[in-house]
Design a protein around this motif. Sequence first.
Motif, PDB file in Angstrom:
ATOM      1  N   GLY A 152      52.023  45.240 -32.524  1.00  0.00           N
ATOM      2  CA  GLY A 152      52.586  46.534 -32.838  1.00  0.00           C
ATOM      3  C   GLY A 152      52.053  47.580 -31.877  1.00  0.00           C
ATOM      4  N   GLY A 153      52.673  48.746 -31.878  1.00  0.00           N
ATOM      5  CA  GLY A 153      52.236  49.783 -30.959  1.00  0.00           C
ATOM      6  C   GLY A 153      52.982  49.708 -29.645  1.00  0.00           C
ATOM      7  N   GLN A 154      52.347  50.191 -28.582  1.00  0.00           N
ATOM      8  CA  GLN A 154      52.994  50.212 -27.274  1.00  0.00           C
ATOM      9  C   GLN A 154      53.168  48.794 -26.722  1.00  0.00           C
ATOM     10  OE1 GLN A 154      54.307  52.903 -25.662  1.00  0.00           O
ATOM     11  NE2 GLN A 154      53.833  53.931 -27.607  1.00  0.00           N
ATOM     12  N   PRO A 155      54.348  48.471 -26.206  1.00  0.00           N
ATOM     13  CA  PRO A 155      54.592  47.136 -25.656  1.00  0.00           C
ATOM     14  C   PRO A 155      53.627  46.803 -24.526  1.00  0.00           C
ATOM     15  CG  PRO A 155      56.646  48.360 -25.885  1.00  0.00           C
ATOM     16  CD  PRO A 155      55.539  49.344 -26.110  1.00  0.00           C
ATOM     17  N   LEU A 156      53.200  45.534 -24.497  1.00  0.00           N
ATOM     18  CA  LEU A 156      52.355  45.057 -23.411  1.00  0.00           C
ATOM     19  C   LEU A 156      53.153  44.295 -22.372  1.00  0.00           C
ATOM     20  CD1 LEU A 156      49.154  43.813 -25.305  1.00  0.00           C
ATOM     21  CD2 LEU A 156      49.521  45.975 -24.094  1.00  0.00           C
ATOM     22  N   GLY A 157      54.382  43.961 -22.728  1.00  0.00           N
ATOM     23  CA  GLY A 157      55.219  43.201 -21.817  1.00  0.00           C
ATOM     24  C   GLY A 157      56.577  42.963 -22.432  1.00  0.00           C
ATOM     25  N   ALA A 158      57.372  42.126 -21.778  1.00  0.00           N
ATOM     26  CA  ALA A 158      58.761  41.934 -22.190  1.00  0.00           C
ATOM     27  C   ALA A 158      58.952  40.783 -23.159  1.00  0.00           C
ATOM     28  CB  ALA A 158      59.624  41.699 -20.948  1.00  0.00           C
ATOM     29  N   TRP A 159      57.896  40.001 -23.405  1.00  0.00           N
ATOM     30  CA  TRP A 159      58.037  38.829 -24.271  1.00  0.00           C
ATOM     31  C   TRP A 159      57.926  39.253 -25.727  1.00  0.00           C
ATOM     32  CZ3 TRP A 159      59.574  34.447 -21.960  1.00  0.00           C
ATOM     33  CH2 TRP A 159      59.417  34.390 -20.570  1.00  0.00           C
ATOM     34  N   SER A 160      58.999  39.055 -26.482  1.00  0.00           N
ATOM     35  CA  SER A 160      59.095  39.564 -27.849  1.00  0.00           C
ATOM     36  C   SER A 160      58.672  38.501 -28.862  1.00  0.00           C
ATOM     37  CB  SER A 160      60.534  39.993 -28.149  1.00  0.00           C
ATOM     38  OG  SER A 160      60.942  41.002 -27.249  1.00  0.00           O
ATOM     39  N   LEU A 161      57.731  38.847 -29.710  1.00  0.00           N
ATOM     40  CA  LEU A 161      57.229  37.927 -30.716  1.00  0.00           C
ATOM     41  C   LEU A 161      58.189  37.809 -31.890  1.00  0.00           C
ATOM     42  CD1 LEU A 161      53.465  38.991 -30.886  1.00  0.00           C
ATOM     43  CD2 LEU A 161      54.445  37.037 -29.671  1.00  0.00           C
ATOM     44  N   GLU A 162      58.323  36.598 -32.396  1.00  0.00           N
ATOM     45  CA  GLU A 162      59.121  36.338 -33.580  1.00  0.00           C
ATOM     46  C   GLU A 162      58.254  36.400 -34.833  1.00  0.00           C
ATOM     47  OE1 GLU A 162      62.528  35.564 -34.275  1.00  0.00           O
ATOM     48  OE2 GLU A 162      62.618  36.656 -32.371  1.00  0.00           O
ATOM     49  N   ALA A 163      58.830  36.895 -35.927  1.00  0.00           N
ATOM     50  CA  ALA A 163      58.101  36.940 -37.200  1.00  0.00           C
ATOM     51  C   ALA A 163      58.163  35.603 -37.926  1.00  0.00           C
ATOM     52  CB  ALA A 163      58.671  38.040 -38.094  1.00  0.00           C
ATOM     53  N   LEU A 164      59.270  34.883 -37.769  1.00  0.00           N
ATOM     54  CA  LEU A 164      59.481  33.617 -38.459  1.00  0.00           C
ATOM     55  C   LEU A 164      59.669  32.496 -37.439  1.00  0.00           C
ATOM     56  CD1 LEU A 164      62.063  34.817 -41.156  1.00  0.00           C
ATOM     57  CD2 LEU A 164      59.561  34.744 -41.348  1.00  0.00           C
ATOM     58  N   GLY A 165      59.491  31.263 -37.886  1.00  0.00           N
ATOM     59  CA  GLY A 165      59.733  30.110 -37.017  1.00  0.00           C
ATOM     60  C   GLY A 165      58.603  29.796 -36.074  1.00  0.00           C
ATOM     61  N   THR A 264      61.294  35.467 -28.773  1.00  0.00           N
ATOM     62  CA  THR A 264      62.747  35.560 -28.864  1.00  0.00           C
ATOM     63  C   THR A 264      63.398  34.871 -27.682  1.00  0.00           C
ATOM     64  OG1 THR A 264      62.503  37.700 -29.974  1.00  0.00           O
ATOM     65  CG2 THR A 264      64.678  37.168 -29.111  1.00  0.00           C
ATOM     66  N   GLN A 265      62.778  35.011 -26.504  1.00  0.00           N
ATOM     67  CA  GLN A 265      63.355  34.438 -25.287  1.00  0.00           C
ATOM     68  C   GLN A 265      63.317  32.913 -25.264  1.00  0.00           C
ATOM     69  OE1 GLN A 265      61.216  36.982 -25.473  1.00  0.00           O
ATOM     70  NE2 GLN A 265      61.640  38.561 -23.938  1.00  0.00           N
ATOM     71  N   ASP A 266      62.640  32.294 -26.230  1.00  0.00           N
ATOM     72  CA  ASP A 266      62.593  30.832 -26.299  1.00  0.00           C
ATOM     73  C   ASP A 266      63.887  30.229 -26.822  1.00  0.00           C
ATOM     74  OD1 ASP A 266      59.988  30.786 -25.367  1.00  0.00           O
ATOM     75  OD2 ASP A 266      59.093  30.603 -27.353  1.00  0.00           O
ATOM     76  N   TYR A 267      64.782  31.077 -27.336  1.00  0.00           N
ATOM     77  CA  TYR A 267      66.007  30.585 -27.960  1.00  0.00           C
ATOM     78  C   TYR A 267      67.224  30.824 -27.083  1.00  0.00           C
ATOM     79  CZ  TYR A 267      63.277  30.225 -32.263  1.00  0.00           C
ATOM     80  OH  TYR A 267      62.332  29.885 -33.196  1.00  0.00           O
ATOM     81  N   GLU A 268      68.207  29.955 -27.231  1.00  0.00           N
ATOM     82  CA  GLU A 268      69.472  30.119 -26.532  1.00  0.00           C
ATOM     83  C   GLU A 268      70.626  29.824 -27.482  1.00  0.00           C
ATOM     84  OE1 GLU A 268      69.641  27.344 -23.315  1.00  0.00           O
ATOM     85  OE2 GLU A 268      69.432  25.564 -24.579  1.00  0.00           O
ATOM     86  N   TYR A 269      71.719  30.529 -27.251  1.00  0.00           N
ATOM     87  CA  TYR A 269      72.934  30.331 -28.038  1.00  0.00           C
ATOM     88  C   TYR A 269      73.810  29.292 -27.355  1.00  0.00           C
ATOM     89  CZ  TYR A 269      77.642  31.244 -29.825  1.00  0.00           C
ATOM     90  OH  TYR A 269      78.908  31.110 -30.351  1.00  0.00           O
ATOM     91  N   VAL A 270      74.296  28.340 -28.143  1.00  0.00           N
ATOM     92  CA  VAL A 270      75.200  27.311 -27.633  1.00  0.00           C
ATOM     93  C   VAL A 270      76.438  27.322 -28.519  1.00  0.00           C
ATOM     94  CG1 VAL A 270      75.514  24.874 -27.118  1.00  0.00           C
ATOM     95  CG2 VAL A 270      73.244  25.912 -26.876  1.00  0.00           C
ATOM     96  N   ALA A 271      77.540  27.823 -27.988  1.00  0.00           N
ATOM     97  CA  ALA A 271      78.762  27.925 -28.777  1.00  0.00           C
ATOM     98  C   ALA A 271      79.143  26.576 -29.359  1.00  0.00           C
ATOM     99  CB  ALA A 271      79.891  28.474 -27.910  1.00  0.00           C
ATOM    100  N   GLY A 272      79.413  26.541 -30.655  1.00  0.00           N
ATOM    101  CA  GLY A 272      79.841  25.313 -31.308  1.00  0.00           C
ATOM    102  C   GLY A 272      78.713  24.408 -31.764  1.00  0.00           C
TER     103      GLY A 272
END
Length: 313
Positions: A152-165, A264-272
């Motif tokens: 929390g607070g000021q970002p340290l970088g672009a990698w976004s932490l997930e709350a779940l999973g 968050t960046q660890d995930y990718e969307y795959v249509a279908g």
Amino acid sequence: MLLVATVLTGAGLTACGGGDDATATTTAATTDTSTTATSTAGVLCDYATSAFNGSASVNATATATWSCSSALRSLTANGLPDHDVGTFPNNDNPNPISAQSIAASVTVTPVATAVVTPRVGAKDKPGVALNGITFDPGTAGTCSDAGNCQQGGQPLGAWSLEALGQTFFKWGTDSSNAHVQPNGMYHYHGVPEGLLTKLSKGNKAMTLIGWAADGFPIYARYGYTVASDASSAVKTVTSSYRTKATPDVNRPANTSTYAMGTFTQDYEYVAGLGDLDECNGRTGVTPEFPKGIYHYYATDTFPHLQRCVKGKL
């Protein structure tokens, strides 16, 4: 119509969600190809709850009242959950639950478009539950390429932490996948189990749990096997996201320290890949909309709650 709420504008967080991170694969399109509006008027317009919550962390009456005009579906609520909650504060979430002043409105004539609009961040919540609790899938936690992290607070970088999973970073969520912001606001990061059980009476049924910022309904976990057939069996719907086979370049640390799914960046969307689109939605019939409507889902896996909307804002 944008979701407007006095407490949904967000604030800097020190131990929970609400950052400005966006799903790795959801970007706004530039062309609005609007279709005919769908009316939701008459569906749960008079939904209201006023119930004393005896959970030690609440010990107060939770209230939420919805109403509809010719244009808007509006909510007033005090932001207190109407189901059992975990212990707050706790070792991983130092914030007590407190009442809020919530006022929110969404359109009753949502319009499906081809535009994908991200809705994750301090000021861009994707929707709100029937009981007045905010859906808040993102977090304010970030890491730098070097692996310096904060929750929390000021970002340290672009990698976004997930709350779940993921299990490395602790967020103190309870059995309803919720915890508390520093201002006392209780909010959901995933399937609101307590609310779902209350609304579905414990049945595995397709259950409307809230409304998205674009006015379309949000359901939890269960949907028809055949989206267009209400006589088909109800099943657990699945998202179309997966963890990437190979970590992105410059990803902090290695996967033995931060397992895939930490960011968050660890995930990718795959249509279908699953039942749902990139916004965790699909078009089909529902108990409330037997002629069909575009609608979203809270799912057991990433993105847990939709992180974008496809309706006109």
